[in-house]
Design an enzyme around this catalytic site. Structure first.
Site, mmCIF file in Angstrom:
data_model
loop_
_atom_site.group_PDB
_atom_site.id
_atom_site.type_symbol
_atom_site.label_atom_id
_atom_site.label_comp_id
_atom_site.label_asym_id
_atom_site.label_seq_id
_atom_site.Cartn_x
_atom_site.Cartn_y
_atom_site.Cartn_z
ATOM 1 N N GLY A 57 0.705 -1.234 0.018
ATOM 2 C CA GLY A 57 0.151 0.024 0.060
ATOM 3 C C GLY A 57 0.630 1.501 -0.010
ATOM 4 C CD GLU A 110 3.631 4.012 4.963
ATOM 5 O OE1 GLU A 110 4.652 3.687 5.314
ATOM 6 O OE2 GLU A 110 2.622 2.940 4.989
ATOM 7 C CD GLU A 158 4.351 -1.691 9.295
ATOM 8 O OE1 GLU A 158 3.676 -0.692 9.305
ATOM 9 O OE2 GLU A 158 5.341 -1.717 8.623
#
Length: 852
Positions: free
Chosen positions: A269, A306, A328
């Site tokens: 992604g 991000e 994450e």
């Protein structure tokens, strides 16, 4: 790698880590890129230290041609070994500093990792970018290195490229000049960082630019095929996210600039390369004319995710991939914290509950699921870690639970100290726990260790006998009778003050004075389900009907019952009256879970037309009030929640086969070109038309638009629409397109297959296609993080004993691949559970529907 005699992977050879044999400190990397010939050549000088005496220096190198190697300017011998190792002669075997110079060359491939081309078309001219994707262990495909996260070093990169292109890297450009009809770009040296974060992008691009409050340069880039207006939202979100994180973390953004680039071809992604973040176009761009509210909000969360990594993951990095969740899980939580702070009207935590929470509980209920933290012994296992529902969603839910347990103030101040103490270093989970424990005066490690190291989650069973509340906990059995004795420290978060803060034993009885409806996990922060006895549940359903529960509480109650039913803990037929209790619901996130509940019931009626008709009718009745309130058209100044809800409601009305709605969908489709349809309703309208028409000519027109449009959202809507077909010939047409990568990009193949598999009219043909074309799937996606999507998506949709037998037989040999072992075993368990649940509940559900 080989399987054990019993078929397990427990005896898999552990691949040695190289950081203990050579510690790199500096890379000076020069590369010459030949895009047209699909080759590159280069030289790397690696300065580092030998921590122990050895006659060999080991580096990682994969699919590279090594031309020469010198150590301290002396030409030496080398060999290529197992596990991507480059074995370099080291003589004499003394300790100390080494300067290794290697000349090499390699190939640019379409693998979407290492270095690869991205394709786009602008003004009817086909063009390309050259880009990199090094996470998790793909830097070794472009230059020899120690390709492990703990092997942090500085990188001084020089690229020789074609002229008249933009050349982007992690750092600002130091010098750039043209020589011999080539452009030479030298970047500033990076800070100390891991090899998987190195990146560059080369090609024709456009940009918009801004600065943060502190003056950091922020750029957003896309190909010229995209409208310039699509860069406005990502620029705004990126700037405000960095400003927010600097304040929240108490730590400045570490670099001089932050580039964000939307790529036409991208396997993940997005990727948090330090200072050069790359995204799929749909995950970053937002053209205000064609992008839905949901897509804009999705892009904002991805950008925030991000950019949070620029601190958590890049500035401070896990030592090894078993702590991937440190990166994450944290980033997934913090993306919501950030977006909620900069766009509070979006109520983004409701999306967290309807998406991250729901996804994590469903995946975590399967037998064989991995824990959040898991050992990694072989590079092929690394890709299996990127399970979005576990390492991302469940991990974020656990971090949210911890945040509430210790308090947000201590959480924030603890993070500030964590970044200060471990900047430019590597950490393990225990390091974070230690800092947070010191800050909040609670033993965070003791609280969190069982949650991250144990797979699954507990069910809190609650019964009431007069003034006594009886609690017990057990791991969710997932319908297969698979139980264990695991216990968790469960934060009860109850509305009864008599309840302890933490419940960490098997059974407990508590005397209470109140008679009000009792609730647990208020706020839905902790990772468990509550199984109330029938009387307690009835009290809560009455509060749903009377409007006493807030939207988050209503959604939580419904989601818990769906999962309890799917695990066989409660009869699935109980979902039918529960759904009816929500017919006056107005919250879009709650309706998304209602849609899941209806989806759960569909599998019980697929082979019974009369019962399926009744389910369609029930769906229409439940959605009727909101359909009449919302209609087809947006109202002036309506809440964005209503704008998003309209699509869900209309899709349910169309599922109910309401003739007026079906006719109106056709009318809207015929009234304008597909790109001019309301983006909020476009996929719903296309799906309805395709289901009714089953017309190859219509599908061909849509596929032509799919191939020529630069809009990733329009592509996705067409994808959703045409895969709703009921026609076998159209299904064959679509399946035959999957290997035409000029039409369907490999980044989108898994999505096409997933959409076809969930369509009962296309499922068997698609399942056959997957088996017949597995060699192509392996060749195209093997080694990529998306490889295990294919057995996962198949298992999510198969539900008969015949299909289970086919799945087991087909994947029997394939599951010896360590990148697929766990997902295939989980797939088998998932299908077994569905077969069992349908067998036990199918007749009851069909009879309940037929008697409505």
């Amino acid at each position: 790698m080989h399987a054990c005699s019993d078929g397990t992977m427990d005896c898999m050879q552990t691949v040695p880590r190289l950081i203990g044999t050579f510690i790199p400190r500096e890379y000076i990397l020069s590369l010459s890129l030949d895009r047209t010939k699909r080759t590159f050549s280069g030289r790397v000088i690696i300065s580092g230290e030998l921590p122990k005496k050895s006659n060999k220096i080991f580096l990682h190198s994969k699919d590279l041609t090594i031309k020469s190697v010198t150590v301290n300017k002396k030409l030496v011998k080398f060999t290529l070994g197992e596990n991507d190792s480059l074995n370099i002669e080291n003589n004499p075997m003394s300790l100390g500093v080494r300067s290794i110079e290697i000349e090499f060359s390699g190939k640019i491939t379409d693998s979407m990792h290492g270095m690869y081309p991205c394709y786009f078309e602008h003004n009817n001219i086909k063009k390309e970018l050259l880009v990199t994707q090094f996470e998790s262990h793909h830097a070794r495909e472009v230059f020899p290195c120690i390709d492990e996260p703990e092997a942090k070093a500085t990188f001084a990169v020089t690229l020789e490229t074609e002229t008249n292109v933009h050349v982007l890297g992690n750092m600002p450009i130091k010098t750039q000049y043209n020589e011999n009809s080539r452009t030479v770009t030298k970047f500033e040296t990076t800070p100390i960082m891991s090899s998987y974060l190195l990146a560059w992008v080369v090609g024709e691009l456009q940009k918009k630019t801004g600065k943060t409050k502190r003056g950091t340069l922020v750029n957003v880039w896309a190909t010229p095929a995209q409208p310039a207006t699509s860069l406005d939202l990502p620029l705004d979100i990126a700037i405000r996210s960095i400003d927010f994180f600097e304040k929240y973390f108490g730590t400045n953004y570490p670099l001089a600039k932050c580039d964000n680039v939307a790529l036409p071809d991208f396997g993940s992604g997005a990727m948090e390369n330090w200072g050069l973040v790359t995204y799929r176009e749909i995950a970053m761009l937002a053209d205000p004319k064609t992008t839905s509210v949901s897509s804009r909000q999705y892009a904002a969360t991805v950008i925030a995710h991000e950019l949070s990594h620029q601190w958590f993951g890049n500035l401070v990095t896990m030592k090894w991939w078993n702590d991937l969740w440190l990166n994450e899980s944290f980033a997934t939580l913090i993306e919501y914290v950030a977006v909620d702070a900069i766009e509070p009207s979006w109520n983004i935590w409701m999306d967290f509950a309807s998406f991250e929470t729901a996804a994590s509980l469903r995946r975590d209920s399967l037998a064989g699921v991995q824990p959040v933290q898991i050992d990694v012994n072989h590079p092929d296992e690394i890709g299996t870690l990127f399970d979005g529902a576990i390492v991302y969603a469940k991990g974020a839910r656990l971090m949210k639970m911890m945040r509430r347990y210790i308090g947000d103030d201590d959480f924030k101040s603890g993070l500030t100290k964590y970044f200060k103490q471990y900047a430019y270093k590597n950490t393990e989970a225990k390091d974070l726990w230690r800092v947070l424990s010191d800050e909040c005066n609670k033993n965070v490690g003791e609280f969190m260790t069982r949650w991250i190291s144990q797979p699954g989650f507990p069910v809190l069973n609650v019964t009431r006998e007069k003034n006594t509340i009886i609690l017990s906990q057990e791991r969710l059995s997932n319908g297969l009778g698979i139980r264990d004795d695991s216990l968790w420290p469960i934060p009860l978060n109850s509305n009864y003050p008599e309840m302890p803060e933490i419940f960490d034993v098997k059974n407990l009885s508590v005397e209470v004075a109140d008679s009000k409806p009792i609730r647990f996990n208020i706020g839905n922060d902790a990772h468990y389900l509550t199984h109330y006895d029938s009387n307690l549940l009835e009290q809560l359903v009455d509060e749903v009907k009377s409007g006493k529960l807030n939207p988050l509480d209503r959604m939580q109650l419904l989601n818990e019952q769906i999962i309890l039913a799917s695990a066989g803990i409660i009869p699935s037929a109980e979902l039918i009256p529960l759904i009816d209790a929500f017919k006056n619901e107005t919250s879009e996130p709650v309706w998304s879970v209602l849609g899941m509940a209806i989806g759960e019931l569909k599998k019980f009626v697929e082979d019974n037309d009369e019962a399926e008709t009744k389910l369609r009718k029930l769906t229409g009745i439940i959605a009727k009030n909101q359909f009449e309130r919302l209609g087809w058209n947006e109202k002036v100044s309506e809440p964005e929640d209503d704008t998003k809800l309209r699509s869900t409601i209309i899709s349910l009305i169309l599922y109910s086969e309401d003739k007026n709605a079906l006719d109106y969908a056709n009318k809207l489709y015929e009234s304008v070109t597909v790109d001019k349809l309301n983006p909020e309703l476009r996929s719903v309208i296309i799906s309805s038309v395709i289901r009714q028409k089953n017309d190859i000519e219509t599908v061909d027109k849509l596929l032509n638009k799919y191939e020529t449009t630069a809009s990733s959202e329009l592509k996705q809507d067409i994808n959703l629409g045409v895969t709703a077909t009921k026609d076998e010939k159209i299904v064959d047409l679509l399946l035959n397109k999957l290997k035409e990568t000029s039409v369907i990009r490999t980044q989108d193949t898994a999505r096409w297959i997933a959409y076809l598999l969930r369509n009962k009219f296309a499922r068997q043909q698609t399942w056959r296609w997957v088996r017949d074309n597995w060699d192509w799937i392996k060749e195209t996606f093997g080694g990529d993080k998306s490889y295990d999507d294919y057995p996962r998506y198949v298992a999510m949709t198969l539900s008969t004993q015949k299909q289970l037998d086919e799945y087991v037989k087909f994947f029997d040999d394939i599951k010896s691949d360590p990148s697929l072992t766990r997902v295939i075993d989980m797939g088998i368990n998932e299908i077994k559970n569905k077969v069992k649940i349908i067998e036990e509940n199918g007749v009851s559900i069909q009879n309940t529907l037929l008697n409505l």
